[in-house]
Design an enzyme around this catalytic site. Structure first.
Site, PDB file in Angstrom:
ATOM      1  N   SER A 146      43.015  50.416  38.145  1.00 41.75           N
ATOM      2  CA  SER A 146      42.864  50.282  39.642  1.00 41.75           C
ATOM      3  C   SER A 146      43.503  49.177  40.270  1.00 41.75           C
ATOM      4  O   SER A 146      43.538  49.062  41.867  1.00 41.75           O
ATOM      5  CB  SER A 146      41.401  50.681  40.169  1.00 41.75           C
ATOM      6  OG  SER A 146      40.767  49.440  40.044  1.00 41.75           O
ATOM      7  N   LYS A 184      37.474  43.657  42.147  1.00 40.73           N
ATOM      8  CA  LYS A 184      37.992  44.380  43.158  1.00 40.73           C
ATOM      9  C   LYS A 184      38.409  43.118  44.291  1.00 40.73           C
ATOM     10  O   LYS A 184      37.725  42.235  44.355  1.00 40.73           O
ATOM     11  CB  LYS A 184      36.976  45.247  44.125  1.00 40.73           C
ATOM     12  CG  LYS A 184      36.735  46.613  43.094  1.00 40.73           C
ATOM     13  CD  LYS A 184      38.152  47.472  42.946  1.00 40.73           C
ATOM     14  CE  LYS A 184      37.731  48.932  42.270  1.00 40.73           C
ATOM     15  NZ  LYS A 184      37.763  48.702  40.872  1.00 40.73           N
TER      16      LYS A 184
END
Length: 225
Positions: A146, A184
């Site tokens: 991701s 993230k």
């Protein structure tokens, strides 16, 4: 006041700079202070750097400058002149800088996709010292895709500087509900915390501030081919 080991280290560095004009290697510092690993040297150097006794010279893997020396009864701001005499008609021949390596803890795998349980381990990962700045660091092996658009691939080692605070747009290790960790982009969205991926196939994750604890900020990457 400095600890005994911090005092010994800065004296050793200053003596070597005065003698050769080149800072000692991490291996030489480890042996001089009778430490078990280079990670101990890294922690001492980081502590001295944070207290502004020394600084790392940029763009060089092995380069330290002593800014001031401790004195009995207190610290002094007097700079240390531990440099090569540039007025000499014969330039000094200096040894080629070494690529010092330090060992930092490797704490399992971290998801770059859906959060997975954070793993703790005692494994140490050797890392070029030039990739690390001041502060305490650890490493995590990336699992998932991701963050590929940020250049972070599955199997990479994320080098993390320990911190509990982050600014918008920084890549962080976020611990969610004290159970799962993820890598993230960190962003504040009103009263919520938003964790953004760097892959258009993934969606942002939103949490209440009490659900998220920042455990570090991305400092670098290692990739094995």
């Amino acid at each position: 006041m400095l600890t005994r080991k911090q005092h010994e280290l800065i004296c050793f560095i200053a003596d070597r700079l005065a003698e050769t004009g080149v800072s000692p290697s991490f291996e030489e510092m480890k042996e001089a202070l009778d430490l078990k690993s280079k990670s101990g040297v890294h922690r001492l150097i980081s502590a001295l750097e944070e207290r502004e006794f020394i600084r790392r010279l940029p763009n060089r893997a092995r380069a330290l400058e002593v800014l001031r020396m401790p004195e009995r009864g207190g610290d002094t701001k007097k700079p240390v002149a531990a440099k090569v005499d540039k007025s000499s008609s014969t330039p000094a021949t200096l040894p080629r800088p070494a690529n010092d390596v330090v060992e930092i803890p490797l704490h399992g795998r971290i998801a770059a996709g859906t959060p997975i349980e954070a793993l703790e381990g005692a494994t140490m990962l050797p890392v070029p010292a030039a990739l690390l700045g001041s502060g305490e660091h650890y490493a995590l092996e990336v699992a998932g895709d991701s963050m590929v658009e940020a250049g972070i691939l599955d199997g990479d080692y994320a080098l993390i500087r320990r911190t509990e605070v982050a600014r918008d747009g920084e890549i962080v290790v976020a611990l969610i509900d004290d159970a799962e960790a993820t890598l993230k982009y960190f962003r504040k969205e009103g009263a919520m915390i938003r964790l953004d991926p760097a892959n258009r196939d993934y969606s942002a994750q939103r949490y209440r501030p009490d659900q998220v604890r920042v455990q570090g900020r991305l400092a670098g990457l290692l990739r094995r081919y």
